[in-house]
Structures are given as structure tokens and as C-alpha cells.
Design an enzyme around this catalytic site. Structure first.
Site, PDB file in Angstrom:
ATOM      1  N   GLU A   1       0.827  -1.209   0.000  1.00 30.63           N
ATOM      2  CA  GLU A   1       0.000   0.000   0.000  1.00 30.63           C
ATOM      3  C   GLU A   1       0.859   1.255   0.000  1.00 30.63           C
ATOM      4  O   GLU A   1       0.533   2.242  -0.663  1.00 30.63           O
ATOM      5  CB  GLU A   1      -0.943   0.004   1.212  1.00 30.63           C
ATOM      6  CG  GLU A   1      -2.054  -1.047   1.147  1.00 30.63           C
ATOM      7  CD  GLU A   1      -2.952  -0.856  -0.064  1.00 30.63           C
ATOM      8  OE1 GLU A   1      -3.140   0.286  -0.509  1.00 30.63           O
ATOM      9  OE2 GLU A   1      -3.466  -1.875  -0.574  1.00 30.63           O
TER      10      GLU A   1
ATOM     11  N   CYS B   1     -12.753   1.353 -15.295  1.00 28.47           N
ATOM     12  CA  CYS B   1     -13.136   2.767 -15.215  1.00 28.47           C
ATOM     13  C   CYS B   1     -11.879   3.617 -15.389  1.00 28.47           C
ATOM     14  O   CYS B   1     -11.469   4.357 -14.497  1.00 28.47           O
ATOM     15  CB  CYS B   1     -13.804   3.046 -13.867  1.00 28.47           C
ATOM     16  SG  CYS B   1     -14.711   4.618 -13.827  1.00 28.47           S
TER      17      CYS B   1
ATOM     18  N   CYS C   1     -16.778   1.018 -20.611  1.00 30.07           N
ATOM     19  CA  CYS C   1     -18.098   1.007 -19.980  1.00 30.07           C
ATOM     20  C   CYS C   1     -18.874  -0.271 -20.303  1.00 30.07           C
ATOM     21  O   CYS C   1     -19.733  -0.700 -19.528  1.00 30.07           O
ATOM     22  CB  CYS C   1     -18.882   2.238 -20.398  1.00 30.07           C
ATOM     23  SG  CYS C   1     -18.086   3.778 -19.856  1.00 30.07           S
TER      24      CYS C   1
ATOM     25  N   CYS D   1     -18.370  -2.796 -17.593  1.00 29.60           N
ATOM     26  CA  CYS D   1     -18.549  -2.332 -16.212  1.00 29.60           C
ATOM     27  C   CYS D   1     -19.861  -2.826 -15.619  1.00 29.60           C
ATOM     28  O   CYS D   1     -20.916  -2.703 -16.243  1.00 29.60           O
ATOM     29  CB  CYS D   1     -18.510  -0.808 -16.186  1.00 29.60           C
ATOM     30  SG  CYS D   1     -18.719  -0.146 -14.521  1.00 29.60           S
TER      31      CYS D   1
ATOM     32  N   CYS E   1     -24.803   4.133 -14.241  1.00 29.89           N
ATOM     33  CA  CYS E   1     -23.734   5.111 -14.054  1.00 29.89           C
ATOM     34  C   CYS E   1     -24.137   6.468 -14.638  1.00 29.89           C
ATOM     35  O   CYS E   1     -24.450   6.580 -15.822  1.00 29.89           O
ATOM     36  CB  CYS E   1     -22.457   4.611 -14.731  1.00 29.89           C
ATOM     37  SG  CYS E   1     -21.101   5.810 -14.695  1.00 29.89           S
TER      38      CYS E   1
END
Length: 348
Positions: A36, A191, A198, A201, A207
Site C-alpha cells: 500500500e 473505469c 463502460c 462495467c 452510471c
DNA sequence: AACACGGGGAC
DNA sequence: GTCCCAGTGTT
């Protein structure tokens, strides 16, 4: 969109289409934490090799805590944002000294580690311990602003606060690992900023950005301003086949790294040479421009061949005379590595 | 709230 | 070239 529908679709999508083979997709909080930190403002492809090398040298938080800052910075060299490496090192010692060698298990405790903010702490808590904490990184901001049609630059405080509230309201009752990873995967693989896929997705039918064909306008861009330019001369001072490196202060640009001595112009370079011994200023090399987030640095490389070193200078504590190849390996800023590489290529 | 802090990929 | 990214810490 219903909050529960968002999480359900995301989790189902992640299980089939998400990423499952990244080396840090483990439960070991040390490995999750390391990944991270490396992934802050840095893309997966850039991190992979650094992560493997780092883990090989420091397999545990105890091993990292036992290392010197130099060793840590050398392994970080080239990744950027070097305060991440210094904080990582400090935090490892904190885990050993203050947490009895056991990685903290709650978001609020994890967040006390230097270099770990709210989003990173939440990601570690979710991945390593399955806790119900919301993340809000660049990927999540892009997904949420598009799916829910949130206007305004996500870096602006009011917009960011709204996004945090939204992110928390979307959390599923369980399956936090798949959910959190799904959020990141959706942002990283579907995205996309420029050309979102799209059709692939799971949120496409609801959306807002998709329905209004405003994918290119969301998230709202940051208003940009002119970048200042700074000039610096970097001295390639060579004596007996070795180049002089100096430690930079811990704060500021390239903090804590070894780098070349700097001055303003060739007149100062002359004065520098007089102070340090005898030798020749060779013709300076062509300028090298290095671009930062907030300014550009124009570097004039000035090679200096020293024939004699003044005794006082040769005993300076912060002077590091290294063969060029060792200097490159010592962990220098990227443009300095380029210059040293050019020297090697030219001389050999 | 705004800025400092690196490097690299995408276009 | 420009934009932006798995952000945090400081002022």
C-alpha cells in the site's frame, strides 16, 4: 443506485473479472502495508519489481526495523516520494518498539504509523483483517464521481468529504476483501481515466457519467497553474576515478538521498574548485530538464577533473567518493543516475 | 485549504 | 509536451 446494489454487483464482478494474482494479495499485514505504501501515487507495473526486491531484503517487519535508513533508501531509489521510505522505516521500528512486534489490527491504530493516512490504514485493515473500513484513493474517487455523478474537483475538501461519506455508505456487511479489491480493480482496469471500458462495467446501466455521456468530464479536473522553473548546476567532481556524492538533508527534494554537489553557475563552480583543491572545469554538458509535480528543474551538468584535493576537504565527514558504477548503485535521484550513466558511457 | 513531495505511463 | 496516478504530512 441503491447502496446495497453497488456493493453486491462489485463483489460479484471482482470474483470473476478482478485481479487475483498480485503478490501482495495475502493476509500478512506487513506485506499488505508495504504494498500500500509503494502503491501510493505509483502504478502497479512500477511497483512489482521494487516490491519483490524489498521483500527479499526485508522479509519481515523486524528485518526492516533492524536495517539502516541507507539500506532502505537504496532499495527505494527510483520509486519517488522518498518520505514514504523514511516513514516506512520509522513505522517498522514503531511496530517493534511500541506494538511489541505485532502489527496493529485496527484502522485507528494502523493510522498512527507514519506514512499511513486514513485510506491506506483502511486498506490494510480491510485486506489483512477483513475489517469494514472505507478506502478513498484515486481509483475510488474516479469510480464514485462517475457512477454517482459527483461534481467538483475531488481534491477540494467539500467534495472529498462528500466522497468519504458516500464511500462509507456503500460498504457491504461482509466480503470486505473482494469489495475493496473490486473497487481498486474496477478503477484500474475498467473505469479508466481516458478511455473507460463502460461495456465491461457492472455499474454501466446506472452510471450517471455513462448515461449522460460525461465520462470525459468526470472526475472534474484540477484547475492548473503555471509551473515555476528552477535552475541548478550539478558538479561531477572526479578525483582518482571516483565521483563525489553528498548526503541531502532529510527534508525537501530527494530528502536523505546521496546526490551530486550543487551550485548556481560556472562562477560558483570555479570557487568550489578553488576551495576543494586543484583541477580543471571541463566544458559543461547539455542541460537536462527534470519535471516535478510543482516545478521543473533545469540541470546544467558541470564535470570537474581534480588533480589535487585539499587536505581539509578530503577529511569532510559528509564526502562520499565512489567509483561511478557504485555511485549509481548507491541510490541517487533519477537525473543524477542518468548523468553518471552518461559519464560511464563517455569514459568507457 | 493549499502546498510539498518523484517518477512514470498514457496520450 | 500535458495530465494524473493504490496519498500523506506540513503549514
Amino acid at each position: 443506485m441503491r447502496e446495497t446494489a453497488f456493493a453486491e454487483r462489485l463483489i460479484a464482478w471482482q470474483r470473476i473479472h478482478g485481479r487475483h494474482d498480485l503478490p501482495w494479495q495475502v493476509r500478512d499485514p506487513y506485506r499488505v502495508w508495504l504494498s500500500e505504501i509503494m502503491l501510493q501515487q505509483t502504478q502497479v507495473a512500477s511497483v512489482l519489481a521494487y516490491y519483490a526486491r524489498f521483500l527479499q531484503s526485508f522479509p519481515t517487519v523486524a528485518a526492516l526495523a533492524a536495517a539502516s535508513q541507507d539500506e532502505v533508501l537504496a532499495l527505494w531509489s527510483g520509486l519517488g516520494y522518498y518520505s514514504r521510505a523514511r516513514n516506512l522505516h520509522r513505522a517498522a521500528r514503531m511496530v517493534v518498539d511500541d506494538f511489541n512486534g505485532v502489527f496493529p489490527t485496527t484502522r485507528s491504530e494502523i493510522e498512527r504509523l507514519p506514512g499511513v493516512g486514513r485510506s491506506t490504514a483502511a486498506a490494510i485493515a480491510a485486506f489483512a483483517f477483513g475489517q469494514r473500513e472505507a478506502i478513498l484513493d484515486g481509483n475510488v474517487k474516479r469510480v464514485l464521481t462517475r457512477v454517482f455523478g459527483i461534481e467538483g474537483h475531488p481534491g477540494d475538501k467539500p467534495v472529498e468529504n462528500r466522497l468519504w461519506t458516500l464511500a462509507e455508505s456503500l460498504l457491504p456487511p461482509a466480503d470486505m476483501t473482494a469489495y475493496t479489491q473490486g473497487l481498486m480493480d474496477l478503477g484500474a482496469t475498467v473505469c479508466l481515466r481516458a478511455k473507460p471500458k463502460c461495456a465491461d462495467c457492472p455499474m454501466t446501466v446506472e452510471c450517471v457519467a455513462r448515461l449522460e455521456e460525461r465520462q470525459a468530464e468526470l472526475p472534474t479536473r484540477k484547475p492548473k497553474k503555471a509551473q515555476p522553473v528552477r535552475h541548478v548546476m550539478m558538479l561531477l567532481a572526479v578525483w582518482r576515478g571516483q565521483v563525489l556524492l553528498q548526503r541531502r538533508p532529510n527534508h525537501g527534494i530527494w530528502g536523505g538521498l546521496l546526490s551530486l554537489p550543487e551550485c548556481a553557475d560556472s562562477q560558483e563552480a570555479e570557487a568550489w574548485l578553488m576551495r576543494h583543491g586543484e583541477g580543471d572545469l571541463l566544458p559543461s554538458w547539455p542541460e537536462l530538464t527534470h519535471v516535478f509535480t510543482h516545478f521543473r528543474l533545469v540541470i546544467t551538468p558541470q564535470p570537474i577533473l581534480l588533480s589535487r584535493l585539499s587536505p581539509a576537504v578530503s577529511q569532510q565527514a559528509d564526502a562520499n567518493w565512489l567509483p561511478i558504477d557504485q555511485a549509481i548503485a548507491a541510490g541517487v535521484p533519477t537525473p543524477v543516475g542518468k548523468l553518471l550513466g552518461q559519464w560511464l558511457a563517455g569514459v568507457n
